[in-house]
Design an enzyme around this catalytic site. Structure first.
Site: not given
Ligand code: ZN
Ligand code: COA
Length: 307
Positions: A21, A247, A256
């Protein structure tokens, strides 16, 4: 006075999502060898779960187009699991061929996000997962289900919590063992976290042990949200070393929740994780030069400023 923290879980399972991620949302393309070393350092720090990469379309996420080489290149330790993201049967075949033994599928609580992210309706995404989950079950491979936009959507704004619960129940009915509730754009506040988890566990009857939380720190509320989740009985928390992964909906903002920041808080509160914070810091220091910017983790920044 009884401490308001008296009922917090004694231990938390930290799910490290930085290599997946995190790196998928970084502009830089990190060389395969460095990704492998990063994953190995994170596993060596005692993280029980290190999400390694993603077997999605390389056109959708070029940053992780080396998934097969990463997965087959890591020297695995006995204890941690190294799950990978899989969107469809093609991804599952690639993942199994590269030696994946744990996977995650992903959808969202809002239609517009699902359309933009995986070019499908929520119902279509669930239908795509069924054969993937069946393959996983045949192989004895556990499946985690990510639900994005539970606390807000970049296209639709507010998201009806019941919609998220419906998706959750469909995923569990398929045989998925763990749900990760995502605050994709980092808008949640602690009261909302308590409401969502309350609805899932009380009305939805979903065991709290099957729920993980995945907060983004875009507006600085991630750790407050973690604390609210712990107070609601949650004991699985996702985070990303260094806070990797900006983001995409708020360029330049934090993404995150950083693993170091989470570990610092949990350690201070006497909650066990089995993870060595200083070793996570070393992993972040190792990967930082490949990112082209300072990692957003506050603990990391404080540590770097004091050397
Ligand atoms: Zn995330
Ligand atoms: N691995 C590699 N290639 C894949 C693939 C996979 N898992 N799934 C599809 N593809 C390829 C197809 O072979 C096809 O290639 P071609 O055009 O060269 O023939 C192309 O991608 C399009 O396939 P299609 O099935 O029509 O998919 P799509 O264009 O509707 O895209 C997804 C659907 C899910 C594959 C794509 O949107 C995706 O990978 N999204 C990932 C997004 C993501 O990871 N977001 C972050 C996680 S929250």
């Amino acid at each position: 006075m009884v401490s308001p923290f008296a009922r917090l879980p004694r231990s938390v399972r930290v799910v490290e999502v930085g290599p997946r991620d995190g790196l998928q949302n970084e502009k830089a393309l990190v060389p395969t060898e460095q990704k492998i070393r990063f994953i190995q350092m994170l596993a060596g720090a005692g993280l029980p779960v290190v999400e390694a990469t993603s077997f999605v379309s390389p056109r959708a996420i070029p940053q992780l187009s080396d998934a097969s080489d990463v997965m087959s290149g890591i020297t695995r330790l006995a204890t941690p699991s190294y799950p990978v993201l899989v969107p469809n049967v093609k991804g599952m075949e690639r993942a199994l061929a590269a030696g994946a033994r744990a996977i995650a599928v992903f959808t969202a609580a809002s239609e517009s996000f699902t359309r933009h992210n995986i070019n499908a309706t929520i119902a279509e995404s669930l239908a795509n997962f069924r054969p993937v989950v069946a393959m996983a079950q045949r192989e004895g491979v556990p499946v985690r289900g990510y639900i994005s936009t539970v606390f807000g959507c970049p296209y639709e704004g507010r998201v009806e919590t019941r919609q998220a619960l419906d998706v959750a129940q469909d995923l569990l009915a398929m045989g998925i063992s763990e749900l990760s509730l995502g605050d994709t754009i980092g808008v949640a506040t602690p009261n909302q976290v308590i409401d969502v988890i309350g609805l899932f566990t009380e009305e939805g009857n979903i065991p709290v042990e099957q729920i993980a939380v995945h907060f983004h720190d875009t507006r600085g509320t991630a750790l407050a949200n973690v604390l609210a989740a712990l107070q609601s009985g949650i004991s699985i928390v996702d985070s990303s070393a260094g806070g990797l992964g900006g983001c995409p909906y708020a360029p330049g903002a934090a993404g995150n929740l950083a693993t170091e920041d989470l570990l610092y808080m949990l350690r201070g509160m006497g909650i066990e994780t089995g993870v060595d914070l200083e070793k996570v810091l070393e992993a972040t220091s190792f990967i930082a030069p490949y990112l082209g910017h300072m990692p957003t983790s506050k603990y990391y920044q404080a540590a770097m400023a004091s050397v």
